[in-house]
Write a protein that holds these residues in place. Structure first.
Motif, mmCIF file in Angstrom:
data_model
loop_
_atom_site.group_PDB
_atom_site.id
_atom_site.type_symbol
_atom_site.label_atom_id
_atom_site.label_comp_id
_atom_site.label_asym_id
_atom_site.label_seq_id
_atom_site.Cartn_x
_atom_site.Cartn_y
_atom_site.Cartn_z
ATOM 1 N N GLN A 113 0.797 -1.220 0.000
ATOM 2 C CA GLN A 113 0.000 0.000 0.000
ATOM 3 C C GLN A 113 0.836 1.279 0.000
ATOM 4 O O GLN A 113 0.641 2.145 -0.864
ATOM 5 N N GLU A 114 1.747 1.418 0.952
ATOM 6 C CA GLU A 114 2.399 2.707 1.138
ATOM 7 C C GLU A 114 3.357 3.063 0.002
ATOM 8 O O GLU A 114 3.394 4.220 -0.458
ATOM 9 N N VAL A 115 4.165 2.098 -0.467
ATOM 10 C CA VAL A 115 5.083 2.393 -1.570
ATOM 11 C C VAL A 115 4.324 2.717 -2.855
ATOM 12 O O VAL A 115 4.680 3.684 -3.546
ATOM 13 N N PRO A 116 3.280 1.945 -3.230
ATOM 14 C CA PRO A 116 2.506 2.354 -4.413
ATOM 15 C C PRO A 116 1.897 3.753 -4.284
ATOM 16 O O PRO A 116 1.833 4.490 -5.275
ATOM 17 N N ILE A 117 1.443 4.135 -3.083
ATOM 18 C CA ILE A 117 0.919 5.492 -2.888
ATOM 19 C C ILE A 117 2.027 6.511 -3.084
ATOM 20 O O ILE A 117 1.825 7.566 -3.705
ATOM 21 N N MET A 118 3.227 6.222 -2.564
ATOM 22 C CA MET A 118 4.355 7.125 -2.755
ATOM 23 C C MET A 118 4.687 7.280 -4.239
ATOM 24 O O MET A 118 4.930 8.396 -4.728
ATOM 25 N N GLY A 120 2.639 6.817 -6.744
ATOM 26 C CA GLY A 120 1.548 7.581 -7.352
ATOM 27 C C GLY A 120 1.669 9.069 -7.089
ATOM 28 O O GLY A 120 1.422 9.894 -7.978
ATOM 29 N N ALA A 121 2.075 9.434 -5.873
ATOM 30 C CA ALA A 121 2.260 10.848 -5.547
ATOM 31 C C ALA A 121 3.338 11.475 -6.419
ATOM 32 O O ALA A 121 3.184 12.592 -6.925
ATOM 33 N N CYS A 122 4.450 10.750 -6.621
ATOM 34 C CA CYS A 122 5.534 11.271 -7.456
ATOM 35 C C CYS A 122 5.100 11.404 -8.908
ATOM 36 O O CYS A 122 5.464 12.377 -9.587
ATOM 37 N N VAL A 123 4.321 10.436 -9.405
ATOM 38 C CA VAL A 123 3.825 10.498 -10.789
ATOM 39 C C VAL A 123 2.943 11.725 -10.978
ATOM 40 O O VAL A 123 3.064 12.459 -11.970
ATOM 41 N N ILE A 124 2.046 11.972 -10.036
ATOM 42 C CA ILE A 124 1.156 13.136 -10.114
ATOM 43 C C ILE A 124 1.956 14.430 -10.102
ATOM 44 O O ILE A 124 1.702 15.356 -10.884
ATOM 45 N N PHE A 125 2.939 14.509 -9.218
ATOM 46 C CA PHE A 125 3.776 15.709 -9.111
ATOM 47 C C PHE A 125 4.518 15.984 -10.421
ATOM 48 O O PHE A 125 4.539 17.112 -10.925
ATOM 49 N N VAL A 126 5.137 14.941 -10.993
ATOM 50 C CA VAL A 126 5.870 15.106 -12.242
ATOM 51 C C VAL A 126 4.933 15.543 -13.367
ATOM 52 O O VAL A 126 5.263 16.446 -14.156
ATOM 53 N N ALA A 127 3.750 14.932 -13.436
ATOM 54 C CA ALA A 127 2.787 15.296 -14.479
ATOM 55 C C ALA A 127 2.366 16.753 -14.362
ATOM 56 O O ALA A 127 2.224 17.459 -15.375
ATOM 57 N N MET A 128 2.170 17.233 -13.139
ATOM 58 C CA MET A 128 1.787 18.631 -12.932
ATOM 59 C C MET A 128 2.915 19.595 -13.278
ATOM 60 O O MET A 128 2.678 20.717 -13.735
ATOM 61 N N GLY A 256 6.324 7.460 4.310
ATOM 62 C CA GLY A 256 5.281 8.403 4.700
ATOM 63 C C GLY A 256 5.713 9.844 4.521
ATOM 64 O O GLY A 256 4.933 10.693 4.065
ATOM 65 N N SER A 257 6.976 10.148 4.847
ATOM 66 C CA SER A 257 7.474 11.509 4.682
ATOM 67 C C SER A 257 7.504 11.920 3.212
ATOM 68 O O SER A 257 7.208 13.068 2.872
ATOM 69 N N ASN A 258 7.858 10.989 2.319
ATOM 70 C CA ASN A 258 7.873 11.307 0.895
ATOM 71 C C ASN A 258 6.483 11.649 0.374
ATOM 72 O O ASN A 258 6.310 12.548 -0.446
ATOM 73 N N VAL A 259 5.478 10.912 0.852
ATOM 74 C CA VAL A 259 4.101 11.204 0.451
ATOM 75 C C VAL A 259 3.697 12.596 0.918
ATOM 76 O O VAL A 259 3.125 13.390 0.159
ATOM 77 N N PHE A 260 4.015 12.935 2.150
ATOM 78 C CA PHE A 260 3.658 14.256 2.687
ATOM 79 C C PHE A 260 4.460 15.371 2.014
ATOM 80 O O PHE A 260 3.950 16.480 1.847
ATOM 81 N N ALA A 297 12.245 2.335 -8.012
ATOM 82 C CA ALA A 297 13.292 1.380 -7.658
ATOM 83 C C ALA A 297 13.113 0.824 -6.256
ATOM 84 O O ALA A 297 13.578 -0.279 -5.959
ATOM 85 N N ALA A 298 12.451 1.589 -5.388
ATOM 86 C CA ALA A 298 12.277 1.129 -4.006
ATOM 87 C C ALA A 298 11.427 -0.133 -3.930
ATOM 88 O O ALA A 298 11.650 -0.983 -3.065
ATOM 89 N N LEU A 299 10.459 -0.275 -4.838
ATOM 90 C CA LEU A 299 9.529 -1.406 -4.749
ATOM 91 C C LEU A 299 10.204 -2.748 -5.013
ATOM 92 O O LEU A 299 10.092 -3.660 -4.183
ATOM 93 N N PRO A 300 10.919 -2.932 -6.146
ATOM 94 C CA PRO A 300 11.551 -4.247 -6.353
ATOM 95 C C PRO A 300 12.604 -4.584 -5.315
ATOM 96 O O PRO A 300 12.781 -5.760 -4.968
ATOM 97 N N ILE A 301 13.317 -3.563 -4.804
ATOM 98 C CA ILE A 301 14.323 -3.846 -3.773
ATOM 99 C C ILE A 301 13.661 -4.351 -2.504
ATOM 100 O O ILE A 301 14.135 -5.273 -1.845
ATOM 101 N N MET A 302 12.496 -3.771 -2.149
ATOM 102 C CA MET A 302 11.785 -4.230 -0.964
ATOM 103 C C MET A 302 11.165 -5.611 -1.173
ATOM 104 O O MET A 302 10.934 -6.355 -0.213
ATOM 105 N N LEU A 303 10.882 -5.965 -2.427
ATOM 106 C CA LEU A 303 10.260 -7.250 -2.706
ATOM 107 C C LEU A 303 11.234 -8.415 -2.585
ATOM 108 O O LEU A 303 10.825 -9.558 -2.452
#
Length: 368
Positions: A113-118, A120-128, A256-260, A297-303
């Protein structure tokens, strides 16, 4: 009197105020986190929600103070560089150091949950940001998303397991007598916020002075020195958690800090700026994409075994060093920059990708 006007004395003064601002930010953040955490728990809010929201927001408060102060002070490049640089440093530097201290066990909820949300937040920011600025309307959307994210966590916490609740409760400050009353907790919040505002003002003014004195852009200063400085609360929290062997607190705090940073810091900064936040071309062409790549990159490393091992932490730190070196070379327009970029893109990055793929395949083979 002339002695106090020499370049050397002026730079020394800026250095002193930079150090004072950094210390004030860290102390202010610590007081804010402690007071807000205790106040939230005193009012009956779930420890899970406090851990993912209050603590994450508290450790992101220096980024908030610096970015808002920089934008209002006419230095929007510093505001953007601070957030982007902090998100990159949080993953590569903080998780890297923490994993070297002790391999970090990652809870399933962080991966699911948390990494995918992070990401997604970065994708939205870059798109904007691709059109050259984050408008006040877009900033309002980001701020609405952080409210929605908080509400989502509150609702989710009502059905959270006892084990997960206790896990995040461990992130809260230990019980003590002197700060049990709500008035003391509220006082800590107020003093902490005051420290953040004062420290941010000193830090931003000094950073801008350094940038102008050395001919370095506000963006690069924000991406490096200020970003690491405002990430100090995350660094302290994550390293202490790793030393104590506390389960995935280090990872949860960083994610969590990255999302905020994206939703709240960029959102509030854009809302208080009359014309939104302009995004420099250099950030659109390079740094935003580095932030996005690091998030993915954080997701596959955590997996890979649901942990961040020491060698993976070493890779993170190595890439942060390489990224910082690139910024310095680019700022100086150094002659070796093309060769350096070619080696990184042609050899180092592909080798890392192959290594991670092989590691994941080996993990999946053992799991089967």
């Amino acid at each position: 009197p002339q002695t106090f006007q020499t370049p050397g004395f002026i730079m020394l003064t800026h250095a002193i105020f930079f150090a004072l601002g950094l210390v004030t930010l860290i102390v202010g953040a610590e007081l804010l986190v402690r007071g807000a955490s205790k106040l939230a728990l005193s009012t009956g809010i779930s420890p899970l929600v406090v851990g993912l929201t209050v603590v994450a927001f508290g450790t992101s408060a220096p980024e908030m103070a610096v970015s808002v102060g920089a934008s209002l002070g006419g230095n929007p490049d510093l505001a953007i560089g601070n957030v982007v640089g902090s998100n990159i440093a949080n993953i590569l530097l903080i998780l890297g150091i923490s994993a070297l201290v002790a391999p970090l066990i990652v809870h399933e909820q962080i991966i699911r949950q948390e990494v995918p949300i992070m990401i997604g937040a970065c994708v939205i920011f870059v798109a904007m940001a691709l059109d050259g600025d984050v408008s006040r309307t877009e900033a309002g959307v980001l701020f609405a998303l952080v409210i929605g994210y908080t509400v989502f966590l509150i609702r989710q916490s009502r059905s959270a397991s006892r084990e997960l609740t206790d896990e995040y409760a461990a992130e809260m400050p230990a019980d003590s007598n002197w700060d049990r009353h709500w008035s003391v907790q509220l006082g800590l919040v107020v003093v902490g916020l005051g420290g953040l505002i004062l420290g941010a003002d000193w830090l931003v003014d000094s950073a801008v002075a350094f940038a102008r004195a050395f001919g370095v852009s506000d963006l690069v200063i924000g991406l490096t020195v200020v970003a690491i400085g405002t990430s100090m609360p995350e660094i302290a929290t994550s390293i202490v958690a790793a030393l104590r062997g506390e389960r995935d607190i280090a990872v949860g705090n960083v994610v969590g800090s990255n999302v905020f940073n994206v939703f709240a810091v960029i959102g509030v900064t854009g809302l208080v700026s009359s014309g939104g936040i302009p995004v420099p071309e250099a950030a659109r062409n390079f740094d935003l994409w580095v932030m996005l790549a690091v998030a993915f990159a954080a997701l596959p490393i955590m997996l890979t075994g649901r942990e961040i091992s020491r060698w993976e932490g070493g890779i993170f730190i190595g890439y942060y060093g390489a990224y910082t070196a690139y910024l310095i070379l680019a700022a100086q327009d150094h002659a070796i920059l093309p060769a350096y970029s070619g080696v990184m893109l042609g050899y180092v990055l592909p080798l890392t990708v192959v290594t991670l793929i092989v590691s994941m395949m080996r993990h999946n083979g053992r799991a089967a």
